[in-house]
Design a protein around this motif. Structure first.
Motif, PDB file in Angstrom:
ATOM      1  N   GLY A  42       0.782  -1.229   0.000  1.00 41.18           N
ATOM      2  CA  GLY A  42       0.000   0.000   0.000  1.00 41.18           C
ATOM      3  C   GLY A  42       0.812   1.275   0.000  1.00 41.18           C
ATOM      4  O   GLY A  42       0.274   2.355   0.271  1.00 41.18           O
ATOM      5  N   PHE A  43       2.116   1.179  -0.313  1.00 43.64           N
ATOM      6  CA  PHE A  43       2.965   2.374  -0.318  1.00 43.64           C
ATOM      7  C   PHE A  43       3.089   2.964  -1.716  1.00 43.64           C
ATOM      8  O   PHE A  43       2.931   2.268  -2.727  1.00 43.64           O
ATOM      9  CB  PHE A  43       4.351   2.035   0.233  1.00 43.64           C
ATOM     10  N   VAL A  44       3.393   4.245  -1.748  1.00 49.31           N
ATOM     11  CA  VAL A  44       3.591   4.961  -3.007  1.00 49.31           C
ATOM     12  C   VAL A  44       5.003   4.680  -3.498  1.00 49.31           C
ATOM     13  O   VAL A  44       5.972   4.907  -2.765  1.00 49.31           O
ATOM     14  CB  VAL A  44       3.401   6.479  -2.791  1.00 49.31           C
ATOM     15  N   VAL A  50      -4.300   6.133  -3.343  1.00 47.50           N
ATOM     16  CA  VAL A  50      -3.343   6.460  -2.296  1.00 47.50           C
ATOM     17  C   VAL A  50      -2.364   7.517  -2.794  1.00 47.50           C
ATOM     18  O   VAL A  50      -2.099   8.521  -2.121  1.00 47.50           O
ATOM     19  CB  VAL A  50      -2.579   5.201  -1.842  1.00 47.50           C
ATOM     20  N   ALA A  51      -1.818   7.299  -3.999  1.00 42.27           N
ATOM     21  CA  ALA A  51      -0.849   8.239  -4.560  1.00 42.27           C
ATOM     22  C   ALA A  51      -1.466   9.611  -4.771  1.00 42.27           C
ATOM     23  O   ALA A  51      -0.853  10.644  -4.459  1.00 42.27           O
ATOM     24  CB  ALA A  51      -0.283   7.689  -5.865  1.00 42.27           C
ATOM     25  N   ASP A  52      -2.696   9.632  -5.294  1.00 39.80           N
ATOM     26  CA  ASP A  52      -3.364  10.914  -5.561  1.00 39.80           C
ATOM     27  C   ASP A  52      -3.640  11.672  -4.269  1.00 39.80           C
ATOM     28  O   ASP A  52      -3.458  12.894  -4.194  1.00 39.80           O
ATOM     29  CB  ASP A  52      -4.677  10.678  -6.307  1.00 39.80           C
ATOM     30  N   GLN A  53      -4.052  10.969  -3.246  1.00 41.61           N
ATOM     31  CA  GLN A  53      -4.381  11.643  -1.994  1.00 41.61           C
ATOM     32  C   GLN A  53      -3.136  12.150  -1.272  1.00 41.61           C
ATOM     33  O   GLN A  53      -3.164  13.209  -0.642  1.00 41.61           O
ATOM     34  CB  GLN A  53      -5.207  10.697  -1.114  1.00 41.61           C
ATOM     35  N   PHE A  54      -2.037  11.416  -1.385  1.00 46.27           N
ATOM     36  CA  PHE A  54      -0.789  11.914  -0.791  1.00 46.27           C
ATOM     37  C   PHE A  54      -0.243  13.101  -1.577  1.00 46.27           C
ATOM     38  O   PHE A  54       0.464  13.943  -1.009  1.00 46.27           O
ATOM     39  CB  PHE A  54       0.248  10.805  -0.681  1.00 46.27           C
ATOM     40  N   GLY A 109     -11.440  17.884   4.529  1.00 48.18           N
ATOM     41  CA  GLY A 109     -10.405  18.497   3.696  1.00 48.18           C
ATOM     42  C   GLY A 109      -9.708  17.470   2.852  1.00 48.18           C
ATOM     43  O   GLY A 109     -10.357  16.751   2.102  1.00 48.18           O
ATOM     44  N   TYR A 110      -8.400  17.351   3.021  1.00 44.75           N
ATOM     45  CA  TYR A 110      -7.609  16.460   2.193  1.00 44.75           C
ATOM     46  C   TYR A 110      -7.687  15.052   2.739  1.00 44.75           C
ATOM     47  O   TYR A 110      -7.679  14.839   3.946  1.00 44.75           O
ATOM     48  CB  TYR A 110      -6.154  16.929   2.165  1.00 44.75           C
ATOM     49  N   GLY A 111      -7.748  14.064   1.853  1.00 43.59           N
ATOM     50  CA  GLY A 111      -7.879  12.694   2.317  1.00 43.59           C
ATOM     51  C   GLY A 111      -6.904  11.764   1.632  1.00 43.59           C
ATOM     52  O   GLY A 111      -6.351  12.072   0.601  1.00 43.59           O
ATOM     53  N   TYR A 112      -6.681  10.602   2.250  1.00 42.10           N
ATOM     54  CA  TYR A 112      -5.897   9.566   1.599  1.00 42.10           C
ATOM     55  C   TYR A 112      -6.368   8.216   2.105  1.00 42.10           C
ATOM     56  O   TYR A 112      -6.955   8.096   3.174  1.00 42.10           O
ATOM     57  CB  TYR A 112      -4.391   9.728   1.860  1.00 42.10           C
ATOM     58  N   GLY A 113      -6.118   7.177   1.348  1.00 48.65           N
ATOM     59  CA  GLY A 113      -6.478   5.822   1.745  1.00 48.65           C
ATOM     60  C   GLY A 113      -5.327   5.165   2.475  1.00 48.65           C
ATOM     61  O   GLY A 113      -4.180   5.328   2.090  1.00 48.65           O
ATOM     62  N   TYR A 114      -5.639   4.409   3.488  1.00 49.45           N
ATOM     63  CA  TYR A 114      -4.613   3.749   4.276  1.00 49.45           C
ATOM     64  C   TYR A 114      -4.004   2.571   3.534  1.00 49.45           C
ATOM     65  O   TYR A 114      -2.858   2.215   3.727  1.00 49.45           O
ATOM     66  CB  TYR A 114      -5.215   3.290   5.604  1.00 49.45           C
ATOM     67  N   GLU A 119     -13.087  -0.641   2.461  1.00 46.20           N
ATOM     68  CA  GLU A 119     -12.503   0.378   1.594  1.00 46.20           C
ATOM     69  C   GLU A 119     -11.987   1.523   2.470  1.00 46.20           C
ATOM     70  O   GLU A 119     -12.739   2.117   3.236  1.00 46.20           O
ATOM     71  CB  GLU A 119     -13.559   0.912   0.620  1.00 46.20           C
ATOM     72  N   PRO A 120     -10.696   1.814   2.379  1.00 42.49           N
ATOM     73  CA  PRO A 120     -10.119   2.822   3.273  1.00 42.49           C
ATOM     74  C   PRO A 120     -10.370   4.239   2.793  1.00 42.49           C
ATOM     75  O   PRO A 120     -10.521   4.508   1.613  1.00 42.49           O
ATOM     76  CB  PRO A 120      -8.627   2.495   3.233  1.00 42.49           C
ATOM     77  N   ALA A 121     -10.414   5.125   3.725  1.00 42.83           N
ATOM     78  CA  ALA A 121     -10.517   6.546   3.401  1.00 42.83           C
ATOM     79  C   ALA A 121     -10.004   7.314   4.599  1.00 42.83           C
ATOM     80  O   ALA A 121      -9.927   6.799   5.705  1.00 42.83           O
ATOM     81  CB  ALA A 121     -11.957   6.949   3.099  1.00 42.83           C
ATOM     82  N   ALA A 122      -9.650   8.543   4.379  1.00 39.44           N
ATOM     83  CA  ALA A 122      -9.170   9.355   5.492  1.00 39.44           C
ATOM     84  C   ALA A 122      -9.369  10.816   5.193  1.00 39.44           C
ATOM     85  O   ALA A 122      -9.593  11.205   4.066  1.00 39.44           O
ATOM     86  CB  ALA A 122      -7.699   9.066   5.753  1.00 39.44           C
TER      87      ALA A 122
END
Length: 325
Positions: free
Chosen positions: A81-83, A92-96, A305-310, A316-319
């Motif tokens: 799950g890493f970029v 994940v990449a887009d949210q980071f 605001g800004y979010g990313y998936g774990y 389904e992850p979200a943050a």
């Protein structure tokens, strides 16, 4: 003196009469003491330069020529799950990308206001297990893929280091070694990766007083030196949780920006507020809500605001993340 010279002259005359071959000029101008000097003096003159030329080269040969190189397994990191540079475009990449942008702007002086020590970024949480190390690694990887920025990722969670394990690398000397040995150079413990703009500083060799070292004057001096020496580099610190120890609070006083990771449905609002109160001196705080459903925002009240998936777990992850200043 005159008697000695006369006696010497008489002796030489006797030798000549006896048939000895003695040149007149040297006999008149030389003394018995001075005759061995022409044969003796040139010898140290020839040997000494050779000794001086060899000696300085020995310590230079022993000095390290650069940081050690390590290779990150992109396939393994992508699966976790890493970029990574080789991974296809993902949520994940887009949210980071969104999360890192204000951090980079503040670090490079392009934000709404100038942030002192903006290139020093601490990633932390209230309690253990909220995903701060995952966030720190992903932020470092994402920032290192920028065209114009270099990144150093520091494992400052010396009591429970995890960065090297997460990246699939063996432990080695690092931060703690620099704190206990003031003769050790940063280049001797830094790790160059196969991402051109990313270097790693491990937590270092285990030490009985590891947490005390993190709060020591040596740590203060080291962080200040790193911020000034690498002013063109973004330095990310994976620190201990704020409510577990006091070391991270000391570290926070040197930071220009702090990323606070909060795990949804686990961390209490009271814990988050308490943790935030310990880092009030930091000028910029980014709060990231980890493993949250979109509907959890209102229930937990952590903002939007800004979010990313774990990138982990069955659902389904979200943050969510909220920039605070």
């Amino acid at each position: 003196m005159s008697n000695s010279i006369e006696k010497a002259a008489q002796r030489l005359e006797q030798l000549r009469q006896a048939g000895a071959q003695m040149p007149a000029a040297p006999a008149a101008s030389s003394s018995p003491v001075s005759t061995p000097e022409p044969a003796f003096v040139p010898e140290p003159i020839r040997v000494q330069p050779a000794t001086e030329a060899v000696s300085p080269s020995r310590p230079r040969a022993a000095m390290p020529v650069g940081s050690k190189a390590v290779k990150l397994d992109f396939e393994r990191l992508t699966a976790a799950g890493f970029v990574t540079p080789t991974a296809p475009r993902s949520m994940v990449a887009d949210q980071f990308r969104v999360i890192k942008r204000p951090l980079i702007d503040n670090a490079t002086g392009k934000g709404a206001s100038v942030v002192q020590c903006g290139n020093l970024i601490m990633v932390t949480s209230s309690m253990p297990g909220e995903g701060k190390s995952f966030t720190a690694v992903n932020l470092a990887l994402s920032m290192a893929m920028e065209m114009d920025h270099t990144v150093m990722l520091v494992d400052a969670d010396v009591a429970r280091p995890s960065i090297m394990k997460v990246l699939g690398l063996p432990p080695g000397p690092g931060l703690l070694d620099l704190l206990v040995d003031d003769k050790l150079e940063m280049s001797q413990v830094l790790l160059r990766t196969n991402i051109e703009n990313l270097t790693l500083l491990p937590s270092g060799s285990p030490h009985a007083q590891a947490t005390e070292l993190l709060a020591s004057a040596a740590m203060t001096d080291l962080v200040d030196d790193m911020g000034k020496r690498y002013s063109d580099r973004i330095i990310i610190f994976d620190s201990p949780p704020l409510l577990l120890t006091t070391e991270s609070r000391v570290l926070a006083t040197h930071m220009g920006q702090i990323v606070m990771v909060v795990q949804a449905e686990k961390t209490l609002q009271s814990q988050v507020k308490h943790a935030l109160s310990t880092i009030e001196s930091c000028p910029v705080k980014l709060m990231v809500l980890n493993q949250a459903r979109s509907s959890d925002q209102e229930a937990y009240g952590y903002g939007y605001g800004y979010g990313y998936g774990y990138g982990q777990g069955q659902r389904e992850p979200a943050a969510e993340a909220e920039v605070q200043s």
